[in-house]
Design a protein around this motif. Structure first.
Motif, short mmCIF file in Angstrom:
data_model
loop_
_atom_site.label_atom_id
_atom_site.label_comp_id
_atom_site.label_asym_id
_atom_site.label_seq_id
_atom_site.Cartn_x
_atom_site.Cartn_y
_atom_site.Cartn_z
N THR A 87 0.84 -1.21 0.00
CA THR A 87 0.00 0.00 0.00
C THR A 87 0.87 1.25 0.00
N GLU A 88 1.95 1.22 0.79
CA GLU A 88 2.84 2.40 0.92
C GLU A 88 3.44 2.80 -0.43
N GLN A 89 3.72 1.80 -1.29
CA GLN A 89 4.27 2.11 -2.62
C GLN A 89 3.26 2.92 -3.43
N GLY A 90 2.00 2.51 -3.33
CA GLY A 90 0.93 3.24 -4.04
C GLY A 90 0.80 4.65 -3.50
N VAL A 91 0.81 4.75 -2.15
CA VAL A 91 0.67 6.05 -1.50
C VAL A 91 1.80 6.98 -1.96
N LYS A 92 3.01 6.43 -1.98
CA LYS A 92 4.20 7.21 -2.33
C LYS A 92 4.14 7.71 -3.78
N LEU A 93 3.75 6.80 -4.67
CA LEU A 93 3.69 7.17 -6.09
C LEU A 93 2.61 8.23 -6.33
N ALA A 94 1.46 8.02 -5.69
CA ALA A 94 0.36 8.98 -5.84
C ALA A 94 0.80 10.36 -5.34
N LYS A 95 1.52 10.37 -4.24
CA LYS A 95 2.01 11.62 -3.67
C LYS A 95 2.96 12.31 -4.65
N ALA A 96 3.83 11.52 -5.25
CA ALA A 96 4.80 12.07 -6.21
C ALA A 96 4.08 12.70 -7.40
N TYR A 97 2.96 12.10 -7.80
CA TYR A 97 2.20 12.63 -8.93
C TYR A 97 1.16 13.67 -8.51
N GLY A 98 1.01 13.87 -7.22
CA GLY A 98 -0.01 14.80 -6.73
C GLY A 98 -1.43 14.30 -6.96
N MET A 99 -1.58 12.99 -6.87
CA MET A 99 -2.91 12.39 -7.09
C MET A 99 -3.44 11.81 -5.79
N ASP A 100 -4.77 11.61 -5.73
CA ASP A 100 -5.35 10.83 -4.64
C ASP A 100 -5.10 9.36 -4.94
N PHE A 101 -5.18 8.54 -3.90
CA PHE A 101 -4.91 7.12 -4.09
C PHE A 101 -5.94 6.27 -3.35
N PHE A 102 -6.41 5.24 -4.04
CA PHE A 102 -7.34 4.28 -3.41
C PHE A 102 -6.91 2.86 -3.76
N GLU A 103 -7.08 1.97 -2.80
CA GLU A 103 -6.99 0.55 -3.15
C GLU A 103 -8.43 0.06 -3.23
N THR A 104 -8.74 -0.68 -4.29
CA THR A 104 -10.12 -1.11 -4.54
C THR A 104 -10.18 -2.62 -4.79
N SER A 105 -11.39 -3.12 -4.75
CA SER A 105 -11.61 -4.48 -5.23
C SER A 105 -12.90 -4.50 -6.05
N ALA A 106 -12.75 -4.84 -7.31
CA ALA A 106 -13.93 -4.97 -8.18
C ALA A 106 -14.68 -6.24 -7.78
N PHE A 107 -13.98 -7.11 -7.06
CA PHE A 107 -14.54 -8.40 -6.64
C PHE A 107 -15.47 -8.21 -5.44
N THR A 108 -15.02 -7.47 -4.43
CA THR A 108 -15.84 -7.27 -3.22
C THR A 108 -16.53 -5.90 -3.21
N ASN A 109 -16.24 -5.07 -4.22
CA ASN A 109 -16.78 -3.70 -4.31
C ASN A 109 -16.11 -2.72 -3.34
N HIS A 110 -15.04 -3.16 -2.70
CA HIS A 110 -14.37 -2.30 -1.73
C HIS A 110 -13.87 -1.00 -2.39
N ASN A 111 -14.31 0.13 -1.84
CA ASN A 111 -13.88 1.47 -2.30
C ASN A 111 -14.30 1.86 -3.72
N ILE A 112 -15.15 1.09 -4.34
CA ILE A 112 -15.51 1.41 -5.74
C ILE A 112 -16.32 2.72 -5.80
N THR A 113 -17.40 2.80 -5.03
CA THR A 113 -18.21 4.03 -5.05
C THR A 113 -17.39 5.22 -4.59
N GLU A 114 -16.59 5.02 -3.54
CA GLU A 114 -15.76 6.11 -2.99
C GLU A 114 -14.82 6.66 -4.07
N THR A 115 -14.23 5.75 -4.85
CA THR A 115 -13.26 6.16 -5.87
C THR A 115 -13.94 6.96 -6.98
#
Ligand SMILES: Nc1nc2c(ncn2[C@@H]2O[C@H](COP(=O)(O)OP(=O)(O)OP(=O)(O)O)[C@@H](O)[C@H]2O)c(=O)[nH]1
Length: 167
Positions: A87-115
C-alpha cells in the motif's frame, strides 16, 4: 454510464475502460483527448502493472487535456495472498504525482463508489467556474422569462391581451 449526486448536482458519468495491451495504444490515446477524469489502475498482485503506471501517466500528460483529474488506483485489494505491491508504494507514487490514491476491489466492491465519487468531485471542482457561469446565465434566463410573463410580454394568453390593446 453511471449517475451520482454530488453536492445536490446530478452528475452523469460516461466511463471508458481502455485496453491495457500495447497493441491497442493508438486507439487508447484517442480517448484521452476528451477525458475529464482518469483512473490510472494497476493490479496490486502485479509489480509489473505498477511499473507500467509511469508510462500511463506520461501518456496522459501528453494526450489528455491539462485540466484532466487523475486518481491512482491499486485494484484487487481482496487478493491479499498474491499481493506484490505494498500500500505504501501506491501512497508514495500517488504523492509524487499529486494524485489521490485508493486501493479497490472490483470483486468485493471495496472502495468502488468512494473512488468514483472522489473523481467526480474533483472534476466538478475543476469545472466549477464554468458551472457557476452556466448557473448564472440559466438564472438570468429564468428571471427574464418570469419578468416577461409578469409584464404580459410572453407568449400565449398574455400575447393576445397585447394584441387587443393595439386595435
Ligand atoms: N480477485 C480479483 N480479481 C479481479 C478484480 N478485478 C478484476 N479481476 C480479475 O482480473 C482479470 C482481468 O480483469 P479485466 O477486467 O479483464 O482486466 P483489464 O485491466 O480490463 O484487462 P485489459 O483487457 O488488459 O485492459 C479477470 O479475471 C477478473 O475477474 C478484483 O478486484 N479482484
Amino acid at each position: 454510464m453511471k449517475t451520482l449526486v454530488i453536492d445536490g448536482i446530478k452528475v452523469r458519468i460516461q466511463i471508458w475502460d481502455t485496453a491495457g495491451q500495447e497493441r491497442y495504444q493508438t486507439i487508447t490515446k484517442q480517448y484521452y483527448r476528451r477525458a475529464q477524469g482518469i483512473f490510472l489502475v494497476y493490479d496490486i498482485t502485479s509489480e509489473r502493472s505498477f511499473q507500467h503506471i509511469m508510462k500511463w501517466a506520461s501518456d496522459v500528460d501528453e494526450y489528455a487535456p491539462d485540466k484532466v483529474q487523475k486518481i491512482l488506483v491499486g485494484n484487487k485489494s481482496d487478493d491479499v495472498e498474491k499481493r506484490q505491491v505494498a500500500t505504501e508504494q501506491g501512497v508514495k507514487l500517488a504523492k509524487a504525482y499529486g494524485m489521490d490514491f485508493f486501493e479497490t476491489s472490483a470483486f468485493t466492491n471495496h472502495n468502488i463508489t468512494e473512488t468514483f465519487t472522489r473523481l467526480a468531485e474533483q472534476v466538478l471542482a475543476a469545472n466549477k467556474k464554468d458551472l457557476d457561469l452556466l448557473r448564472i446565465s440559466l438564472n438570468d434566463e429564468l428571471n427574464l422569462t418570469a419578468l416577461e410573463e409578469e409584464e404580459g410580454l410572453g407568449d400565449g394568453a398574455s400575447g393576445e391581451q397585447n394584441k387587443s390593446c393595439w386595435c
